[in-house]
Design an enzyme around this catalytic site. Structure first.
Site, PDB file in Angstrom:
ATOM      1  N   HIS A 137      -0.778  -3.968  -1.430  1.00 21.16           N
ATOM      2  CA  HIS A 137      -1.894  -4.240  -0.520  1.00 21.16           C
ATOM      3  C   HIS A 137      -2.890  -5.239  -1.111  1.00 21.16           C
ATOM      4  O   HIS A 137      -2.868  -5.555  -2.285  1.00 21.16           O
ATOM      5  CB  HIS A 137      -2.586  -2.947  -0.067  1.00 21.16           C
ATOM      6  N   GLU A 138      -3.748  -5.747  -0.223  1.00 23.78           N
ATOM      7  CA  GLU A 138      -4.711  -6.812  -0.547  1.00 23.78           C
ATOM      8  C   GLU A 138      -4.020  -8.061  -1.073  1.00 23.78           C
ATOM      9  O   GLU A 138      -4.525  -8.732  -1.972  1.00 23.78           O
ATOM     10  CB  GLU A 138      -5.772  -6.301  -1.536  1.00 23.78           C
ATOM     11  N   GLY A 139      -2.887  -8.384  -0.507  1.00 25.88           N
ATOM     12  CA  GLY A 139      -2.141  -9.575  -0.914  1.00 25.88           C
ATOM     13  C   GLY A 139      -1.086  -9.216  -1.927  1.00 25.88           C
ATOM     14  O   GLY A 139      -1.395  -8.866  -3.070  1.00 25.88           O
TER      15      GLY A 139
END
Length: 600
Positions: A441-443
């Site tokens: 997550h978050e890239g």
């Protein structure tokens, strides 16, 4: 004896010997603080973690959230635990005194929440995401939006989320389909679906403030047409009281491999005519605003990964000291008692690897916090700009390196404990599951690698790239006249390799297929990340060497020698890996790129 959560001696070392956090009290914003107030905040965080979260840790993991079609149900112990964090002032300890915060430096705030993050895992995310949500609105929202939404979030009455991912547009935000239409009163009506929204629904607060990316009808296609909206679960009346339920519905819960205390939701906006939404800033600038929260979340992800690695290391270390099993090969006496497994060389190898990964990762995250603070409070405009440049460049590494190597450390914690590590009577298997989300997550790691090589390195005429090289060279120069000169030379050689690789790969973009050139971007990120963490370890080594020169008492001597040994491990066993990654990148290796979909 219960295992330690974290090493308090290591926290003290990083804050005061490595990063000199005590010097921050000279800045006007922190003039009312002292080392004593810093230590008190850290002690409070530990006390809340051990009293409220440690006793429920396993129950949170084994009782996932449920949805009865009307409400989300969590185990009842979660709310009083989160309320204790808020009551202690630890929900947003870096925020202003005026808004109920402790006005701590960000690096100290990070340390004050360390035990909480280590014990509560993603359950603390309800509070952390709320803080990041409030920070974004403070930075880009109107005075009215700050009064309406931020104040109750700072007070702990409202909680916040970020809503970006859609069923048909995960990391590819350019393809999102959620839409918004402007109404006569200046508000908007928003419709669409979002998935994997952490904390998207629950009964832990009076209201939930969603920050939602959507496209105003008629906006340009792609990321240039994205706007950002505040979409509350409940509307708010002019006097601040809660109004009617907004057109936001929970479509379902996702059940996760780990991090089970934090709901992961599918949300449906506008099924009954459109959810009331309020534009943040200007239309079509939403992604720029959201990056404020995304970058904060990326550092949050890296920090959580590092702390989960640290607590897994600490648990397996305590276990290895107490667990007797076997004898050394040189001992031929079967009548002799078994020895603690920490005496076996391979167990020491696994512990040392964990130490090198986890302590290197957390020091990197603390550096990120320090830079974020310097960006706002450093004495000169030049220093603030330099901190911004460095933090912007390092963010992909701060997010990715701990999230990749934190789970590797947790994997080794399981291995150290053998069969006991694999069962849920011990928490190290849970630490691994909790940590496994962080590379996603978050890239994802792949996306962060493209951001680093394709954007951050050449950006602003290589300003960030050159700035970090200068910082590393400065440490190398400082170390050359010490007992660590050999490590300084090794890091200097690695830095030369990095520079040559960077020049080669970016030069190839003019003459080769860019997708081929960037096919090994993850290897470039791995190489750069390892060099940055080697630099962090050299800085830790210099601080430890200085500590030894002061003739410390025995316990501190052992601590400093452990630091130096972990630094040596990283330089001997990890840093040489960069030459393999460099070869793949420099030679534009096509092995993965050339593989055809039909061949799988």
């Amino acid at each position: 004896m219960p295992a330690h959560v974290l090493s308090e001696r290591d926290l003290t070392f990083m804050l005061y010997e490595l990063f000199d956090a005590e010097a921050l009290i000279e800045r006007p914003r922190y003039a009312e603080h002292s080392r004593e107030t810093f230590d008190a905040a850290i002690a409070t965080g530990k006390a809340v973690a051990l009293k409220h979260f440690l006793p429920i840790r396993q129950k949170v993991d084994t009782h996932q959230p449920t949805f009865d079609g009307n409400k989300v149900h969590l185990i009842p112990e979660i709310k009083p635990a989160l309320d204790a964090v808020i009551a202690a002032g630890l929900a947003a300890p870096a925020s202003d005194f005026a808004s109920g915060g402790m006005q701590l430096p960000l690096i100290v705030s990070n340390a004050a929440q360390a035990h909480l993050s280590a014990v509560a895992s993603t359950t603390l995310g309800y509070i952390s995401l709320t803080d990041a949500n409030a920070n974004l609105i403070e930075a880009h929202g109107s005075t009215e939006q700050i009064d309406t939404w931020v104040r109750p979030m700072r007070e702990g009455r409202f909680m916040g989320t970020m809503a970006m991912t859609e069923p048909g547009a995960g990391s590819g935000l350019a393809d999102l389909t959620t839409t918004a239409t402007c109404e006569a009163d200046g508000s908007y009506r928003l419709s669409g679906s979002k998935i994997f929204i952490s904390g998207g629904d629950h009964e832990l607060s009076e209201n939930i403030v969603h920050l939602v990316l959507a496209r105003v009808k008629g906006a340009p296609k792609g990321v240039k047409g994205i706007s950002l909206f505040i979409v509350p679960k409940f509307l708010v009346n002019e006097d601040g009281s809660l109004g009617e339920r907004n057109d936001v519905a929970l479509a379902g819960l996702f059940h996760k491999m780990g991090g089970r205390g934090h709901t992961s939701t599918a949300l449906s906006f506008g099924e009954n005519g459109g959810a009331t939404a309020y534009l943040v800033g200007e239309e079509n600038k939403g992604l720029m605003y959201m990056f404020h929260m995304m970058n904060e979340a990326r550092i949050m992800v890296g920090t959580g990964a590092a702390l989960t690695a640290l607590t897994g290391y600490q648990y397996s270390l305590d276990y290895a000291r107490e667990r007797p099993q076997g004898r050394l090969l040189g001992n031929k006496d079967p009548q002799s008692p078994p020895i603690p497994i920490i005496e076996h060389a391979d167990v020491r190898r696994m512990l040392l690897t964990q130490k090198a990964y986890a302590e290197g990762a957390y020091a990197l995250c603390l550096l990120g916090s320090q830079l974020a603070d310097d960006e706002k409070t450093a004495e000169t405009e030049e220093a603030r700009a330099q901190a911004h440049t460095l933090l912007d460049f390092l963010t992909p590494i701060i997010k990715t390196w701990p999230s990749e190597y934190g789970p590797k450390a947790n994997n080794l914690a399981i291995q150290v404990m053998g069969g006991h590590g694999y069962i849920n009577e011990h928490p190290v298997e849970m630490f691994y599951r909790d940590n496994r989300l962080n590379p996603i997550h978050e890239g994802t790691t792949g996306i962060q690698s493209l951001d680093l090589l394709g954007r951050k390195v050449p950006m602003n005429n290589f300003a960030g790239y050159q700035a970090i090289l200068a910082e590393i060279h400065g440490t190398i120069d400082k170390a050359r006249d010490t007992e660590l000169s050999l490590f300084a030379e090794q890091l200097g050689t690695a830095l030369t390799e990095l520079q040559q690789t960077t020049t080669t790969v970016l030069g190839a973009t003019a003459e080769k297929n860019i997708d081929l050139v960037f096919a090994n971007s993850v290897s470039y990120l791995e190489m750069f990340g390892h060099i940055v963490v080697a630099w962090i370890w050299l800085r830790q080594g210099l601080a430890a060497d200085a500590g030894l020169q002061a003739n410390p008492h025995k316990n501190d001597e052992h601590f400093y020698r452990g630091k130096l040994q972990a630094m040596q491990y990283f330089f001997r066993c990890e840093l040489p890996k960069i030459y393999h990654w460099s070869k793949l990148v420099r030679e534009i290796d096509s092995t993965s790129f050339a593989m055809q979909a039909e061949w799988f």
